[in-house]
Design a protein around this motif. Structure first.
Motif, PDB file in Angstrom:
ATOM      1  N   ASP A 135       4.229 -11.750  -3.711  1.00 22.50           N
ATOM      2  CA  ASP A 135       2.859 -11.700  -4.223  1.00 22.50           C
ATOM      3  C   ASP A 135       1.830 -12.178  -3.217  1.00 22.50           C
ATOM      4  N   LEU A 136       2.284 -12.692  -2.061  1.00 25.20           N
ATOM      5  CA  LEU A 136       1.374 -13.163  -1.011  1.00 25.20           C
ATOM      6  C   LEU A 136       1.520 -12.345   0.267  1.00 25.20           C
ATOM      7  N   GLN A 137       2.108 -11.146   0.159  1.00 27.51           N
ATOM      8  CA  GLN A 137       2.414 -10.379   1.363  1.00 27.51           C
ATOM      9  C   GLN A 137       2.004  -8.913   1.218  1.00 27.51           C
ATOM     10  N   ALA A 138       1.697  -8.332   2.359  1.00 29.64           N
ATOM     11  CA  ALA A 138       1.393  -6.898   2.410  1.00 29.64           C
ATOM     12  C   ALA A 138       1.910  -6.334   3.727  1.00 29.64           C
ATOM     13  N   LEU A 139       2.361  -5.108   3.679  1.00 30.26           N
ATOM     14  CA  LEU A 139       2.841  -4.396   4.856  1.00 30.26           C
ATOM     15  C   LEU A 139       1.841  -3.307   5.207  1.00 30.26           C
ATOM     16  N   ILE A 140       1.431  -3.283   6.469  1.00 29.82           N
ATOM     17  CA  ILE A 140       0.478  -2.278   6.947  1.00 29.82           C
ATOM     18  C   ILE A 140       1.185  -1.422   7.986  1.00 29.82           C
ATOM     19  N   ILE A 141       1.217  -0.121   7.756  1.00 29.53           N
ATOM     20  CA  ILE A 141       1.891   0.808   8.655  1.00 29.53           C
ATOM     21  C   ILE A 141       0.909   1.913   9.023  1.00 29.53           C
ATOM     22  N   VAL A 142       0.597   2.025  10.303  1.00 25.13           N
ATOM     23  CA  VAL A 142      -0.300   3.080  10.774  1.00 25.13           C
ATOM     24  C   VAL A 142       0.317   3.717  12.002  1.00 25.13           C
ATOM     25  N   GLY A 143       0.440   5.030  11.983  1.00 26.42           N
ATOM     26  CA  GLY A 143       0.984   5.683  13.156  1.00 26.42           C
ATOM     27  C   GLY A 143       1.448   7.101  12.894  1.00 26.42           C
ATOM     28  N   ASP A 144       2.188   7.616  13.838  1.00 26.21           N
ATOM     29  CA  ASP A 144       2.672   8.995  13.799  1.00 26.21           C
ATOM     30  C   ASP A 144       3.933   9.058  12.950  1.00 26.21           C
ATOM     31  N   VAL A 145       3.746   8.977  11.628  1.00 26.12           N
ATOM     32  CA  VAL A 145       4.869   8.912  10.694  1.00 26.12           C
ATOM     33  C   VAL A 145       4.611   9.838   9.513  1.00 26.12           C
ATOM     34  N   ASP A 146       5.674  10.110   8.763  1.00 31.53           N
ATOM     35  CA  ASP A 146       5.580  10.826   7.485  1.00 31.53           C
ATOM     36  C   ASP A 146       5.249   9.788   6.407  1.00 31.53           C
ATOM     37  N   VAL A 147       4.061   9.882   5.834  1.00 27.43           N
ATOM     38  CA  VAL A 147       3.579   8.854   4.902  1.00 27.43           C
ATOM     39  C   VAL A 147       4.469   8.758   3.665  1.00 27.43           C
ATOM     40  N   GLU A 148       4.840   9.882   3.098  1.00 26.84           N
ATOM     41  CA  GLU A 148       5.670   9.854   1.891  1.00 26.84           C
ATOM     42  C   GLU A 148       7.031   9.232   2.176  1.00 26.84           C
ATOM     43  N   GLN A 149       7.605   9.597   3.308  1.00 30.68           N
ATOM     44  CA  GLN A 149       8.909   9.029   3.680  1.00 30.68           C
ATOM     45  C   GLN A 149       8.795   7.517   3.886  1.00 30.68           C
ATOM     46  N   MET A 150       7.721   7.090   4.541  1.00 30.31           N
ATOM     47  CA  MET A 150       7.513   5.662   4.770  1.00 30.31           C
ATOM     48  C   MET A 150       7.357   4.926   3.439  1.00 30.31           C
ATOM     49  N   GLU A 151       6.600   5.494   2.537  1.00 24.39           N
ATOM     50  CA  GLU A 151       6.392   4.855   1.246  1.00 24.39           C
ATOM     51  C   GLU A 151       7.722   4.685   0.505  1.00 24.39           C
ATOM     52  N   ASN A 152       8.555   5.714   0.541  1.00 25.63           N
ATOM     53  CA  ASN A 152       9.863   5.620  -0.124  1.00 25.63           C
ATOM     54  C   ASN A 152      10.721   4.529   0.494  1.00 25.63           C
ATOM     55  N   GLU A 153      10.663   4.409   1.831  1.00 22.30           N
ATOM     56  CA  GLU A 153      11.448   3.383   2.516  1.00 22.30           C
ATOM     57  C   GLU A 153      10.931   1.987   2.184  1.00 22.30           C
TER      58      GLU A 153
END
Length: 950
Positions: A240-258
């Motif tokens: 509840d005190l954490q967040a992951l930020i991912i920006v780059g040359d990736v497949d967004v849907e695949q990243m979200e599932n992972e």
């Protein structure tokens, strides 16, 4: 790892327009349309960036994922935790920061130091790529990695998951890391820390923050029980005190599932402590403190007026933030102009309205005083603040400030599809951690464009009336101890304030020239030769006056053009009698105006232009460097022509420079780092004036007339200049400017070369120990010097030697022996005037450890000489170079450096196309050979800084 230094707190968060990105409130489609209508809905909430995928898991963990292909095949991941030193108990002081360290010393899937080892094998650099920082309220971990390797991408996400909750925290690794953190603490000790400890309670109103510096205390770091750290980790490293930020040359849907797969099983502790939002309270009183230290070099005065924080959540808030930006711009232009007068009242001054800390904003004004002239600087700063309060700003100042902000907005929007992933990461990081805006590129641009024209001068002036008040004001003074008698006590400082407020202060007169920059239009020349350099998609032109121009058009940016020019000669052509005038000629001309405009007129003329051209004189060359966009190209080339044909050194600029230089060196002998550096240079170069820091007598030898004469001599002949231009242009676009402003430059057909001055280090190494400073800490600098066989292959082997030794030094001195916080090797090579090299190993440590650590460092060097580098370490260097090259080849600045450097050193500018081939030829034996060739015992110089002898 990064720790916020409280001395800079007042200026950490000045909110400028270009950093205002959006607000933490999502919007419906209908609400978003309000922004594009002619009638602005001032209370409409700011829209959240619609190009990022966001989500929140059932356990409270949040994520932000965005596809961005700049750079291609790369992704940047940040783990943001709302966990900082403010959450520590008295028995945990420093454990938030210590926990950050431990996340690099054993994770569930990467035990011990396997994390760093694994990522280095993938080309990720520890420290510059892989890193983290801890502050009062947050700890943030960063990992930029290649995204074209599925296994690496998968493991990168696993690293983030382990960082979030799966640190091993073994007894052994905790004990090893105590020494590393203690050395980090020791390295931060000195005058700044001692003064900070005194003024911080005032600055932070005796709040909890003043007793929660992230570095902690020596007693806690040395003695905390293992379970105390584990408890801190269990309590606060939670979803509840954490967040992951991912920006780059990736497949967004695949990243979200992972992300959902990996982070959904994170557990909350059974009875989680409440995450209290601590604040710095307003005391509704004024405060004063003056602190001194025998080792500080400058006197600094700071006025901080605290206010309740104004969040930016609506269109109205955004507009007010723009007003603050315009106010800050105009106010600092005034202070800068005063600082350039013939007898400036201070060395430097600045002021701004912006964020402060923990629920507060602040009006901050700071100046660096001339020695024993604190009163003069203090009154001058306050006088300018009062001038604005009483008379406001002029309409021309207002127009320039708005123009500058408008230009920044247009430039940012032009480059929106070239924006690097890191900038997006910071946008979402600040949104999550600070409730800062997170606008899309389109919304940010549109809001700026719509709202800027609605601002009025009167309401911008009201910013000062709102924030520059006689309430909740701190006056903080930091100074050398020997100036203690010249500093005011509180009553005296208040009396000075009253004196200035009662003065008859006149209104500011805005002096603007309507003259063109150049007095005459140049006589046009021509391009007489044109040769393709196909291997690097460049062209070499020769102009009618002999100037050579290398063009490298690129598409890396939409509107960025870099310009560099050089000619051999420099200050080497002048005697020691002229040296000080020669060495300052370039900076003096650069600080003055050019053509028909003086320095202040030129600065105002350049407002709203994305252009900068600066002349220089170095030891072996003279030239120009700068940048422009397409709109500013004519101005850029006019400045180039002007710096060749109409340079100037203005009386005010000269007198101001001399005054400031004398002021800046007055107290430097009290600084242990300066004394150490000066001693090193004096002992290496026998006191040669071209290598040691300039003295007071040296400053006084700078002659205005002679400096200008020398500058004009160096730029009298353009025929031996080489211009390199890289960026977003075509040959047809740039050619008219070359013909008009470069081919027209004077040509004398001189045949000049820089002179070998014969200034080299001694043939045989020696040891020099310097005693300076009251802190019980030591600095060791071990350097090999000598002649060098300069060539492409040798240079590559030297770079590899630097890398493999740095890996081993960190492993041994930091990880195994817990004796240092930072260490490494650094190689430097030069071709002219003859091949030379230096190879340095340096570190800071405790007084009782420096000699054993020197022995350990030399032992690692000898291992490489005897056995060559470890093959896996050499492989790490190769993959790092390959991965960095993938990025560098798409950067204008890289190509500028490669091409202009090759021409200066008379090398093949196409070598970069063969670099990777040579890289593959590196072997354990070739690096071993270079180590034995250059790291010879009789070439080793040992320089040690120790505390004052008692």
């Amino acid at each position: 790892m990064k720790i916020i230094k409280p001395i800079a707190l007042a200026f950490l968060l000045p909110t400028l327009l270009q950093s205002v990105e959006a607000a933490p409130t999502s919007m419906t489609y209908e609400a978003r349309q309000v922004l594009v209508q002619d009638t602005i809905s001032w209370d409409a909430p700011l829209p959240f960036d619609n190009e990022v995928k966001t989500g929140k898991l059932a356990n409270g963990f949040q994520y932000f994922i965005r596809k961005n292909v700049e750079p291609k095949d790369r992704v940047t991941m940040y783990l943001a935790t709302k966990v900082g030193s403010i959450l520590e108990t008295e028995s945990q002081l420093g454990l938030a920061h210590f926990m950050e360290h431990m996340n690099f010393n054993g994770l569930k899937h990467f035990p011990k130091n396997a994390l760093v080892d694994y990522l280095q094998k993938a080309g990720v650099r520890f420290g510059s790529d892989l890193n983290a920082y801890t502050s009062f309220d947050q700890t943030v971990y960063q990992l930029p990695i290649p995204s074209d390797d599925p296994d690496l991408l998968k493991n990168g996400l696993q690293v983030m998951r382990d960082w979030a909750q799966d640190a091993l925290l073994t007894d052994e690794e905790i004990d090893k890391e105590r020494g590393v953190v203690l050395e980090e603490m020791r390295g931060g000790r000195g005058a700044a820390q001692r003064m900070r400890d005194q003024y911080l309670p005032v600055m932070l109103n005796n709040s909890l923050y003043s007793n929660r510096l992230p570095i902690g205390t020596e007693d806690v770091i040395t003695n905390f029980p293992y379970d105390e750290l584990r408890k801190f980790h269990q309590d606060w490293y939670r979803p509840d005190l954490q967040a992951l930020i991912i920006v780059g040359d990736v497949d967004v849907e695949q990243m979200e599932n992972e992300v959902k797969r990996l982070f959904s099983d994170m557990k909350m502790p059974a009875n989680p402590p409440q995450r209290v939002e601590h604040k710095v309270p307003l005391l509704n009183k004024n405060q004063f403190i003056a602190v001194t230290d025998p080792e500080t070099s400058y006197t600094i005065g700071q006025i901080t007026i605290k206010h309740p924080e104004e969040k930016v959540t609506t269109v109205r808030d955004f507009r007010k933030q723009l007003s603050k930006s315009v106010y800050n711009n105009m106010l600092n232009a005034r202070l800068s102009e005063l600082g350039q007068s013939a007898n400036p009242p201070y060395i430097q001054a600045m002021a701004s309205v912006g964020g402060f800390l923990a629920g507060l904003d602040a009006f901050n004004a700071l100046f660096v005083a001339k020695p024993n002239e604190f009163e003069n600087g203090f009154k001058a700063l306050v006088r300018e603040l009062e001038r604005v309060q009483k008379h406001g700003f002029t309409s021309s100042e207002f127009e320039r400030a708005v123009s500058a902000i408008h230009k920044n907005n247009e430039t940012a929007y032009t480059e929106r599809d070239k924006k690097k992933s890191d900038s997006y990461v910071n946008r979402y990081l600040n949104y999550y951690l600070e409730d800062s805006p997170a606008l899309s590129n389109e919304d940010n641009y549109r809001l700026n464009k719509q709202l800027l024209p609605t601002l009025t001068l009167e309401e911008v002036e009201d910013i000062g009336k709102q924030y520059y008040l006689d309430s909740n004001r701190d006056i903080i003074i930091m100074a050398p101890e020997k100036e203690k008698e010249s500093l005011p006590y509180e009553a005296k400082a208040l009396a000075w304030l009253n004196e200035v407020e009662s003065e008859q202060i006149t209104a500011y007169e805005d002096k603007v020239s309507d003259l063109p920059l150049l007095s005459n239009e140049p006589v046009k020349g021509a391009v007489v030769e044109n040769k393709a350099i196909d291997a690097i998609d460049a062209k070499e032109l020769v102009l009618s006056n002999g100037v050579k121009v290398v063009l490298k058009p690129t598409t890396f940016k939409n509107d960025e053009i870099l310009i560099n020019a050089y000619s051999p000669g420099g200050t080497s052509l002048y005697s020691d009698v002229d040296y000080y005038s020669a060495s300052h000629a370039g900076s003096l001309v650069n600080s003055s105006g050019v053509g028909q405009l003086n320095t202040i007129e030129l600065q105002k003329y350049m407002t709203g232009k994305n252009v900068n051209i600066s002349p220089y004189l170095s030891e072996r060359s003279e030239g120009l460097s700068g940048y422009s966009d397409k709109e500013g190209l004519q101005t850029a080339f006019e400045m180039i022509y002007g710096y060749f044909t109409e340079p100037r050194i203005e009386d005010d600029v000269f007198q101001s420079t001399i005054t400031k230089n004398l002021s800046m060196i007055a107290n430097r002998e009290s600084n242990p780092s300066f004394v150490f550096s000066k001693t090193v240079m004096e002992s290496l170069y026998d006191g040669n004036i071209r290598r040691v820091p300039i003295s007071e007598d040296g400053v006084k030898q700078i002659n205005q007339q002679r400096a200008l004469e020398i500058y004009k001599e160096r730029f009298a002949d353009a025929s031996d200049f080489v211009f390199t231009i890289v960026g977003s242009f075509t040959e047809d676009e740039i050619k008219p400017y070359l013909e008009q402003y470069v081919a027209s430059l004077p040509s004398l057909k001189r045949n000049e070369k820089a002179i070998d001055l014969g200034i080299y280090e001694p043939e045989k190494g020696f040891e020099r120990i310097v005693h300076k400073g009251q802190e019980q800490k030591a600095t060791a600098v071990l350097t090999y010097y000598g002649d060098y066989n300069y060539n492409e292959v040798e240079n590559l082997n030297m770079d590899a030697l630097e890398s493999v030794l740095s890996i081993k030094l960190i492993e041994r001195l930091r990880e195994d022996e817990s004796g240092v916080y930072g260490t490494g090797a650094r190689a430097s090579t030069s071709k002219a005037p003859k091949g030379r090299y230096s190879f340095t190993v340096s570190f800071g440590t405790s007084v009782d450890k420096y000699q054993p650590l020197i022995n350990s460092a030399l032992d690692e060097i000898n291992k490489v000489k005897q056995n060559g580098p470890v093959a896996t370490d050499l492989d790490k260097f190769k993959i790092e170079q390959k991965r960095q090259m993938e990025l560098s080849l798409k950067e204008n600045r890289f190509w500028m450096s490669q091409i202009s450097g090759a021409y200066q050193r008379d090398e093949d500018p196409t070598y970069i196309t063969r670099y990777l081939q040579d890289l593959d030829k590196l072997t354990v034996e070739s690096v071993k050979e270079v180590a034995n060739k250059y790291l010879k015992e009789d070439k080793l110089f040992k320089f040690i800084l120790l505390p004052d002898e008692k």
